[in-house]
Design a protein around this motif. Sequence first.
Motif, PDB file in Angstrom:
ATOM      1  N   LEU A 197      74.957  -4.487 -10.105  1.00 46.50           N
ATOM      2  CA  LEU A 197      75.551  -3.836 -11.274  1.00 46.50           C
ATOM      3  C   LEU A 197      75.414  -4.724 -12.501  1.00 46.50           C
ATOM      4  CD1 LEU A 197      76.720  -2.019  -9.102  1.00 46.50           C
ATOM      5  CD2 LEU A 197      78.957  -2.205 -10.196  1.00 46.50           C
ATOM      6  N   GLU A 198      75.075  -4.133 -13.628  1.00 45.69           N
ATOM      7  CA  GLU A 198      74.870  -4.927 -14.841  1.00 45.69           C
ATOM      8  C   GLU A 198      75.303  -4.111 -16.055  1.00 45.69           C
ATOM      9  OE1 GLU A 198      73.761  -8.114 -15.748  1.00 45.69           O
ATOM     10  OE2 GLU A 198      74.178  -7.290 -17.730  1.00 45.69           O
ATOM     11  N   VAL A 199      75.985  -4.788 -16.970  1.00 45.85           N
ATOM     12  CA  VAL A 199      76.442  -4.120 -18.192  1.00 45.85           C
ATOM     13  C   VAL A 199      75.272  -3.878 -19.154  1.00 45.85           C
ATOM     14  CG1 VAL A 199      77.890  -4.451 -20.241  1.00 45.85           C
ATOM     15  CG2 VAL A 199      78.781  -5.033 -17.987  1.00 45.85           C
ATOM     16  N   ALA A 200      74.358  -4.850 -19.232  1.00 46.57           N
ATOM     17  CA  ALA A 200      73.210  -4.744 -20.156  1.00 46.57           C
ATOM     18  C   ALA A 200      72.258  -3.635 -19.687  1.00 46.57           C
ATOM     19  CB  ALA A 200      72.482  -6.083 -20.214  1.00 46.57           C
ATOM     20  N   PRO A 201      71.377  -3.199 -20.584  1.00 48.29           N
ATOM     21  CA  PRO A 201      70.463  -2.116 -20.186  1.00 48.29           C
ATOM     22  C   PRO A 201      69.393  -2.540 -19.195  1.00 48.29           C
ATOM     23  CG  PRO A 201      70.217  -2.651 -22.542  1.00 48.29           C
ATOM     24  CD  PRO A 201      71.305  -3.526 -22.003  1.00 48.29           C
TER      25      PRO A 201
END
Length: 485
Positions: A197-201
């Motif tokens: 999971l990653e907040v950045a695109p």
Amino acid sequence: MFEIVIIGGGPAGVTAALRARELGASVALVERGNMGGTCTNDGCVPTRVLARAARLVRDAEQFTDYGLVGEPPRVDFARLLNRTQRIVYEIQEKKQLRRQLETAGASVLDQAGDAGFVDGHTLALGDGSLISGEKFVVCAGGHARRMEFPGSGHALTHSDVWTMENLPSSVVVVGAAATGCQLASVFAAFGSRVRLLEVAPRILGGEDEVVSRGVADAFARRGIEILTGIGGVERIEKEGELLRLSYTQGDEVRTIDAEAVVLAVGWPANVDALNLAAAGVETSRGYVLVDDALRTSAPHVFAAGDVTGRMMLVQSATYEGTLAAENASLGEARDYRHAIVPHGGFTDPEYGSVGLTERRAIDEVGEEDCAVATVPYADLDRGVIDGHPDGACKLIVSRSSRRILGAHIVGEQAVEVVQLVAAAMGAGMRVEQLADLELAYPTFTAIVGLAARQLVRDLGLVPVSPRWRASSRPGATEWEHNDRS
Ligand SMILES: Cc1cc2nc3c(=O)[nH]c(=O)nc-3n(C[C@H](O)[C@H](O)[C@H](O)COP(=O)(O)OP(=O)(O)OC[C@H]3O[C@@H](n4cnc5c(N)ncnc54)[C@H](O)[C@@H]3O)c2cc1C
């Protein structure tokens, strides 16, 4: 009173102590725990051992392709972690940091507990004893960030992985920078179901797009599910044997069940115990504030390594340790900015980078001055021979100066391969000089020569007939060289 007191026995502190002794200062180094820092005990070394095991598992997948007959290996996670711990001890034994420092004449106080300033020239150690110094070099490193949200206590960080009892059958890794991607990669190789999971695109957002895309594509092929652009983690609840992680994606709250959740979401500095205010040392965004000469806001206190938040790598920490010791010992203000720092990650496939990303290069020199060649690993004979044809090397040069601005490589041995470009950049080589190197065949490093030769053609630095130039000609190949005249 010591002339220089160093706080922290990691790469920055140890190099600072050795250099300060070489320059004749009386030196004490205080370390709250084991010598070696994050690098030996909790970071590079154990991570690299897991990456090595993952690599062996992956090599075994090729056995039948090469006519080798045998059972595919299964991972005994407890034995692997045992081996990891033993290798950490072996590296500690091999380095003998305490003995090395004492032989150099430094006083070492390890296992000393947290050191903190009581005034500008005095530190209190964990047992209450005091040590005083004329100057200080703060090399206290950092630690994995733990986020606060309901149920966050169920989440692990990379440090907890070394003491896991079993391989989890499913893992959610939150954070897709270097550490998160390496953990995702090894868990997947061992057979866990992995969600990243990653907040950045995009994953590996600090790297060039060729690296982000190459690693993301390979992860997807290996069954790692990548969820980018999430809003954040809301909570973790225990559901029987599983953990239920809730995260936001746009307006929705979604859930994932997994046996383990690992957070890899940042690396704040170890400043809390230092009581920096007592020495007049300021912080900025949680890191010790330094100028390019590694001076803090207090004239007699310097800082080096991760604690400054400038560049969180061993090679940079050791460089900074040396520089801080020199400036502290000699009373100078030699400054330095990290520009040529080859680095990478031991994911599958590996990635390695140096210099500017294409985006940064365009910002710095302008699009017209930026020449880029991207050569696929499939063009390398070695890629085919070893059964590793996936990956690419992007080389970026300035059209006007023909100097190399950066290189970004994803594929087999990328971290090793990128060092050649770093050496070429350090030596100030122009792209045609790089293209002319007689690089060994068949190697993965030869991809750098291929990319350089393609650029030499694109930039018109090698004579070719106009008709050839107008035709749809092939790119550079491994066996050709430029006219050296
Ligand atoms: C999982 C992981 C993998 C990594 N892999 C790589 C890699 O492959 N290559 C790479 O270049 N880098 C890697 N890194 C980063 C690398 O470990 C760090 O950049 C490096 O260790 C920084 O060195 P340092 O000396 O600044 O800090 P550290 O190594 O963190 O050392 C700081 C020391 O200070 C001590 N200390 C802290 N506070 C106090 C106090 N108050 N009193 C006394 N002592 C104190 C700590 O106990 C510690 O020993 C990795 C990091 C992690 C987490």
